[in-house]
Write an enzyme that holds these catalytic residues in place. Structure first.
Site, PDB file in Angstrom:
ATOM      1  N   GLY A  34       0.881  -1.098   0.181  1.00 31.60           N
ATOM      2  CA  GLY A  34      -0.102   0.135  -0.081  1.00 31.60           C
ATOM      3  C   GLY A  34       0.541   1.553   0.302  1.00 31.60           C
ATOM      4  O   GLY A  34      -0.017   2.140  -0.073  1.00 31.60           O
ATOM      5  N   HIS A  35       2.131   1.117  -0.004  1.00 32.21           N
ATOM      6  CA  HIS A  35       2.658   2.501  -0.297  1.00 32.21           C
ATOM      7  C   HIS A  35       4.419   2.078  -0.720  1.00 32.21           C
ATOM      8  O   HIS A  35       5.419   2.176   0.062  1.00 32.21           O
ATOM      9  CB  HIS A  35       3.273   2.332   1.531  1.00 32.21           C
ATOM     10  CG  HIS A  35       4.283   3.833   1.935  1.00 32.21           C
ATOM     11  ND1 HIS A  35       5.638   3.920   1.893  1.00 32.21           N
ATOM     12  CD2 HIS A  35       3.492   5.026   2.355  1.00 32.21           C
ATOM     13  CE1 HIS A  35       5.285   6.059   1.725  1.00 32.21           C
ATOM     14  NE2 HIS A  35       4.158   6.140   2.669  1.00 32.21           N
ATOM     15  N   PHE A  36       4.029   2.384  -1.572  1.00 28.55           N
ATOM     16  CA  PHE A  36       3.170   2.688  -2.489  1.00 28.55           C
ATOM     17  C   PHE A  36       2.710   2.062  -4.065  1.00 28.55           C
ATOM     18  O   PHE A  36       4.457   1.578  -4.688  1.00 28.55           O
ATOM     19  CB  PHE A  36       3.185   4.066  -3.872  1.00 28.55           C
ATOM     20  CG  PHE A  36       2.913   5.267  -2.118  1.00 28.55           C
ATOM     21  CD1 PHE A  36       2.275   5.833  -1.723  1.00 28.55           C
ATOM     22  CD2 PHE A  36       4.446   6.029  -1.605  1.00 28.55           C
ATOM     23  CE1 PHE A  36       1.734   6.522  -1.012  1.00 28.55           C
ATOM     24  CE2 PHE A  36       4.678   6.702  -1.074  1.00 28.55           C
ATOM     25  CZ  PHE A  36       3.314   7.032  -0.857  1.00 28.55           C
ATOM     26  N   VAL A  86       7.863   2.058  -1.322  1.00 30.66           N
ATOM     27  CA  VAL A  86       8.733   3.169  -0.557  1.00 30.66           C
ATOM     28  C   VAL A  86       8.835   2.499   0.738  1.00 30.66           C
ATOM     29  O   VAL A  86       7.030   3.049   1.089  1.00 30.66           O
ATOM     30  CB  VAL A  86       8.406   5.186  -0.751  1.00 30.66           C
ATOM     31  CG1 VAL A  86       9.681   5.818   0.336  1.00 30.66           C
ATOM     32  CG2 VAL A  86       8.890   5.388  -2.363  1.00 30.66           C
TER      33      VAL A  86
END
Length: 146
Positions: A47-49, A54
């Site tokens: 989810g990041h990203f 990252v």
């Protein structure tokens, strides 16, 4: 030096929140140098990203705090039992200089600045390939929980 087996005996963290893979250097009462191998398999990358993975900055701070805990345990001469918890008490001057991506080896260099009344103050710097990616002043404490 500490390998993952020794770290697991000292830190209560487990997957997916254990963020120290190895201790490279340890000067009891002074400093610790530890590493986290950052892989694409980290659950936070989903989810990041999704388009550009990252490592979240707060997890770099957490990795430094876990390394700091290992140093603190050397200072007090023991590992907290199951009724003790090692908490953040404050974070100051946190700065993020560049992204940390899958394949990076995050090196945490944490120095004990002072200890008073059960509060530890540390200065931490994270690097990748010798370049600073994050720095912060961390305050941590150990507390007994019911």
């Amino acid at each position: 030096m500490m390998d993952i087996h020794q770290i697991l005996k000292k830190l209560p963290h487990r997957y997916p929140f254990l963020l120290v893979d190895r201790v490279l250097e340890l000067e009891p009462g002074k400093r610790i140098k530890a590493l986290k191998n950052v892989t694409m398999n980290e659950p936070f990358f989903e989810g990041h990203f999704p388009h550009r993975p990252v490592m979240p900055g707060v997890l770099m701070l957490e990795a430094m705090a876990q390394a700091a805990a290992l140093l603190a345990f050397e200072v007090v001469g023991s590992v907290p039992d199951e009724k003790s918890v090692y908490y953040f008490a404050g974070i100051d001057a946190a700065r993020f200089k560049r992204p940390v991506e899958p394949g990076d080896q995050l090196i945490m260099d944490v120095t004990l600045e002072r200890m008073k009344a059960g509060i530890f103050k540390f200065k931490g710097v994270c690097t990748v390939d010798g370049k600073m990616v994050c720095e912060a002043e961390l305050m941590c404490t150990m507390r007994t929980v019911a």
